[in-house]
Design an enzyme around this catalytic site. Structure first.
Site, PDB file in Angstrom:
ATOM      1  N   ASP A 183       0.985  -1.035  -0.009  1.00 57.56           N
ATOM      2  CA  ASP A 183       0.015  -0.051   0.102  1.00 57.56           C
ATOM      3  C   ASP A 183       0.993   1.193  -0.097  1.00 57.56           C
ATOM      4  O   ASP A 183       1.958   1.119  -0.445  1.00 57.56           O
ATOM      5  CB  ASP A 183      -0.955   0.032   1.344  1.00 57.56           C
ATOM      6  CG  ASP A 183      -2.299   0.748   0.926  1.00 57.56           C
ATOM      7  OD1 ASP A 183      -2.326   1.724   0.515  1.00 57.56           O
ATOM      8  OD2 ASP A 183      -3.356  -0.121   1.056  1.00 57.56           O
ATOM      9  N   HIS A 258      -3.589   6.533   3.023  1.00 56.88           N
ATOM     10  CA  HIS A 258      -4.593   5.241   2.632  1.00 56.88           C
ATOM     11  C   HIS A 258      -3.974   3.909   3.040  1.00 56.88           C
ATOM     12  O   HIS A 258      -4.777   3.168   3.627  1.00 56.88           O
ATOM     13  CB  HIS A 258      -4.351   5.162   0.923  1.00 56.88           C
ATOM     14  CG  HIS A 258      -5.158   4.008   0.223  1.00 56.88           C
ATOM     15  ND1 HIS A 258      -4.874   2.733   0.330  1.00 56.88           N
ATOM     16  CD2 HIS A 258      -6.386   3.885  -0.184  1.00 56.88           C
ATOM     17  CE1 HIS A 258      -5.815   1.952  -0.450  1.00 56.88           C
ATOM     18  NE2 HIS A 258      -6.716   2.753  -0.646  1.00 56.88           N
ATOM     19  N   SER A 622     -11.231  -0.401  -1.477  1.00 58.30           N
ATOM     20  CA  SER A 622      -9.880  -0.409  -0.315  1.00 58.30           C
ATOM     21  C   SER A 622     -10.104  -0.467   0.960  1.00 58.30           C
ATOM     22  O   SER A 622      -9.085  -1.248   1.722  1.00 58.30           O
ATOM     23  CB  SER A 622      -9.215   0.824  -0.656  1.00 58.30           C
ATOM     24  OG  SER A 622      -8.649   0.801  -2.014  1.00 58.30           O
TER      25      SER A 622
END
Length: 848
Positions: A183, A258, A622
């Protein structure tokens, strides 16, 4: 370790204006030739294929007998034992490059040696062609780009009273299991990743051998017994000249947000207070709060990422000894070639699955169109996004007793107090006009306004497409309101923003956003009708409209849920670039992915509205994928000998088909007005259903598939033999028989084209006690179905073969769906979705 040091070295010398790695150059006058990154795979097998222990762990059962589910988790020490081989393989790669590209310049970025034997190299197309013609080389593929695709969800999934109880409580849930995240990195200072919140011992699992990089952004001590590994991979991006070290960080640190968010969803600590904009929204927990976190940063804020870096991250994660790999990323385009399955990322994950690692991937945010799936292969567990029952609602009551609903994580105005509404364009100072600033109504600069007109009142601002694009922000408008001493802010939706879905946005002052253009018209009509003007000059003499904001800080838990979100990518699974349907069900399941509170990086910039906060509310597949990664850790903890396919089976067959009101799970069908454009979800929307965390820990029966099964499937694709050889180093001739996707022993049956009739078999193995099962089914429309046997008794550890007979009863190209249910007398219930796309009752071709 070599890959880490290489990246550090490249980044360091780039600051000096140089480009250095495994680098050869002579002055050949070819400086202007176009170069690109290529992923080169060699025919010789990678290191992981030489370790028998990995192969033994591929199947959950040996000779049909389950291993003891309570046995200790044996350390997987293969990653330590082959480090010397990794340096040897790297030297082999260097030697090959020197021989083939003698006297020419090139830059080797990575040596892949654990899951695949190959390397990433920056060369010209002509040099790539030279490499492809070498007998040692199996495949040369052009690098491609990729992109990134909670407080209440543990309760909604029933973890505190169910799965966590079965794991010994949240204090031990996931302990001993390592989840690897590919990620945008992680913020190691976040309390969700601290290792000192419990008095219980918290040892690093013996089977893990990863390291933590140390950089200025990620100093020594960043890792601990919770966050046990952290690396970054950016060589492909650096060679393209697009790496921005000031915002992307040449370290595992998360400059986006994220990666921190997804890691905490799966494995964040339990009971961490969620405080945003000075408001408390409850306490957060990951799905497996005692699992360990290992981070492999390969995505970046400014450009996304590239396959060469992602493959390097996956390869390193597998070598380090992670148990689960979570990828909240998808390719930017559908892989070209004879099948979508043949791409570097999916093939690296196939080797990871062979090594016993469970691979989870987000389905993608490209829904709701059919065939919008961005995760393709049957060995990857693909997760779509669904809602959960918590909603934050806000509303504004106008002086004419009309109440308008809106969004905004904001306090309300004082109860029973109506405040004056002032439109931003009616409160400009003498120096400002719409002609000089056409966006002044978005309230981004307090110097444009007359404070005397705004003070103590509710300021009405425009929410335009510029907010969607990030050119204007709610946070800046709130600051404008505070500077002007306004009592609050009301945003109306610009009519040109059609169908945009707003997440609740935090506000430190009373505020609301009205997301509906129609409701915004109601507000403005009331406001305009209440304004008093001088009849001669038309100047405003009195602002007559008043309103009260009720506030949106308090959550409501009565929402009908789950439902498949409009953005969640849908099946059928595209088999190739021509969009032919694969005989594989995608997604596998859906999980909570909408409006998810989770940890946020202190320097995260992915959401302007949450900059500087410790938590953020995000939506997408996600967010759904790490829910499954955490639940997979709980399964692995209880059943340490489970293969990846056994874990996938447990999650799939126990998934729920119904919402919290007992009705069918619904799927949103449109981007615009999704709440009114919905219908019952099909397997191509939700796979087997919505994940049931507690039931997955006691599935009863398991559908198991091996690496050899996946290889037989790949070899069964027409013309695939060269690609299989290129990616795996294995010859399809060594497989006595091939199978298609329908014949893989998956917990679902998908048939893209049913020609008249077909028989499909499935094999189940009992991991529970002795049990007797009844078999029931509902047939897809246009298909007659029969299952044999209709009931069976099965002892612990035994296998049972089910034969499913399909007969097309009509010609149709419209997909239809059914189910097979297995109902055990000890309470186990398994659901097997049936998906038939094209039905053909007779041969439509003629000779002549």
């Amino acid at each position: 370790m070599e890959g880490v040091y290489l990246v550090h070295f490249v980044v360091m010398v780039l600051s000096l204006g140089l480009l250095v790695g495994t680098f050869c150059q002579v002055d050949d006058g070819s400086d202007n030739e176009t170069t690109a990154v290529y992923i080169v795979t060699l025919k010789q097998a990678p290191a992981s294929h030489f370790y028998g222990e990995l192969k033994k762990n591929t199947n959950v059962f040996k000779h049909g007998v389950p291993r003891n589910p309570n046995q200790s988790h044996k350390p997987r020490d293969d990653s330590r034992s082959n480090r010397s081989s990794s340096s040897y393989i790297a030297r082999v790669h260097d030697s090959l490059l020197r021989r083939v590209l003698r006297g020419q310049k090139y830059l080797k970025l990575y040596s892949y040696h654990y899951l695949i034997n190959g390397f990433a190299v920056l060369v010209t197309p002509e040099q790539a062609d030279k490499l492809s013609r070498r007998r040692e080389v199996a495949n040369v593929a052009l690098d491609f780009s990729v992109r990134t695709a909670t407080t209440h969800t543990p309760e909604f999934l029933g973890l505190p009273q169910g799965a966590w109880v079965k794991s010994g409580g949240y204090e031990t849930a996931g302990e001993g299991i390592v989840i690897g995240f590919v990620d945008t990195g992680i913020d190691p200072s976040h309390p969700s990743f601290s290792d000192d919140i419990s008095l219980n011992s918290y040892p690093v699992p013996r089977h893990f051998s990863g390291i933590c990089e140390v950089t200025r952004d990620f100093p020594s001590g960043s890792c601990n017994r919770k966050l046990i590994g952290a690396r970054h991979f950016a060589a492909s991006a650096i060679t393209r000249g697009i790496f921005n070290s000031s915002q992307d960080y040449a370290s595992p640190f998360d400059g986006d947000g994220h990666g921190t968010h997804t890691a905490s969803v799966a494995a964040g600590n339990h009971g961490i207070p969620v405080i945003v904009s000075s408001h408390h929204f409850g306490n957060a927990s990951g799905m497996a709060p005692r699992a360990h976190v290992a981070v492999y940063k390969a995505l970046y804020k400014s450009f996304g990422g590239f396959a060469a870096d992602v493959v390097a991250a996956i390869d390193q994660a597998a070598q380090d000894g992670v148990d689960v790999i979570s990828l909240s990323i998808t390719p930017n385009r559908r892989p070209p070639g004879i099948a979508t399955f043949f791409n570097p990322i999916d093939m690296a994950l196939l080797s990871a699955v062979k090594a016993g690692i469970f691979a989870v991937q987000a389905a993608g945010n490209t829904g709701p169109s059919p065939k919008s799936m961005s995760s393709f292969s049957p060995w990857i567990f693909t997760v779509g996004a669904a809602s959960h029952d918590r909603v934050y609602s806000n509303s504004i009551m106008l002086g004419n007793n009309v109440t308008i609903n809106g969004v905004g994580l904001a306090p309300g105005t004082h109860k029973h107090t109506m405040l004056t509404l002032v439109y931003a364009l009616h409160a400009l100072n003498n120096e400002t006009t719409v002609a000089t600033d056409m966006y002044v109504g978005e309230c981004q600069d307090s110097s444009n306004f007359n404070q005397d007109l705004v003070k103590g009142n509710l300021l009405i601002c425009s929410y335009s497409i510029r907010f969607v694009l990030g050119l204007s922000t709610v946070k800046q408008a709130i600051q404008t309101a505070k500077n002007l001493s306004a009592a609050g802010v009301v945003f109306y939706m610009d009519p040109f923003v059609i169908g945009f879905q707003l997440n609740p946005i935090p506000m430190r002052v009373p505020g609301i956003i009205i997301p509906s253009p129609d409701d915004s018209k109601v507000l403005l009509q009331y406001y305009n009708s209440s304004v008093e003007r001088n009849e001669t000059t038309s100047q405003i003499t009195r602002f007559g409209a008043v309103a009260s904001i009720l506030g949106g800080l308090r959550a409501n838990y009565s929402n009908s849920a789950p439902k498949v979100m409009f953005y969640s990518a849908r099946g059928p699974d595209p088999e190739d670039s021509f969009l032919d349907d694969a005989d594989i069900l995608k997604p596998n399941v859906v999980a909570p992915g909408n409006l998810i509170w989770a940890a946020w990086s202190s320097r995260g910039t992915d959401s302007v509205e949450f900059q500087g906060e410790k938590f953020a509310m995000m939506s997408g597949t996600s967010m759904a994928a790490p829910h499954i990664a955490g639940l997979a850790a709980l399964i692995k903890q209880k059943f340490p000998s489970f293969s990846p396919s056994a874990m996938a089976s447990a999650l799939s067959t126990t998934a729920s088909l119904y919402n919290n009101n007992g009705g069918p799970i619904m799927a949103q069908r449109a981007y615009a007005n999704p709440e009114i454009n919905q219908s019952p979800a099909t397997p191509f929307d939700m796979g087997s259903g919505f994940v049931n965390a507690t039931a997955a820990l006691d599935p009863g029966l398991i559908f198991d598939s091996s690496y050899d099964d996946y290889m037989s499937f790949l070899c069964g694709i027409n013309g695939s033999s060269p690609m299989v050889l290129n990616y795996t180093g294995q010859n399809c001739l060594s497989y006595n028989s091939t199978i298609n996707g329908t014949d893989l022993n998956l917990p679902s049956i998908t048939i893209a084209k049913l020609y008249q009739s077909r028989t499909v078999q499935r094999s189940v193995t009992n991991i529970a006690g002795n049990e007797t099962y009844k078999v029931g089914w509902s047939a897809p429309y246009g298909v007659a179905v029969k299952v044999a046997p209709t009931h069976f008794s099965i002892a612990s550890g035994e296998r049972q073969v089910l034969s499913v007979f399909f007969d097309a009863t009509m010609n149709s190209s419209t997909a239809s769906y059914g189910r097979i249910g297995l109902f055990g007398d000890q309470g186990h219930v398994l659901n097997i979705p049936l998906s038939i796309v094209a039905k053909i009752t007779y041969n439509t071709t003629t000779n002549g």
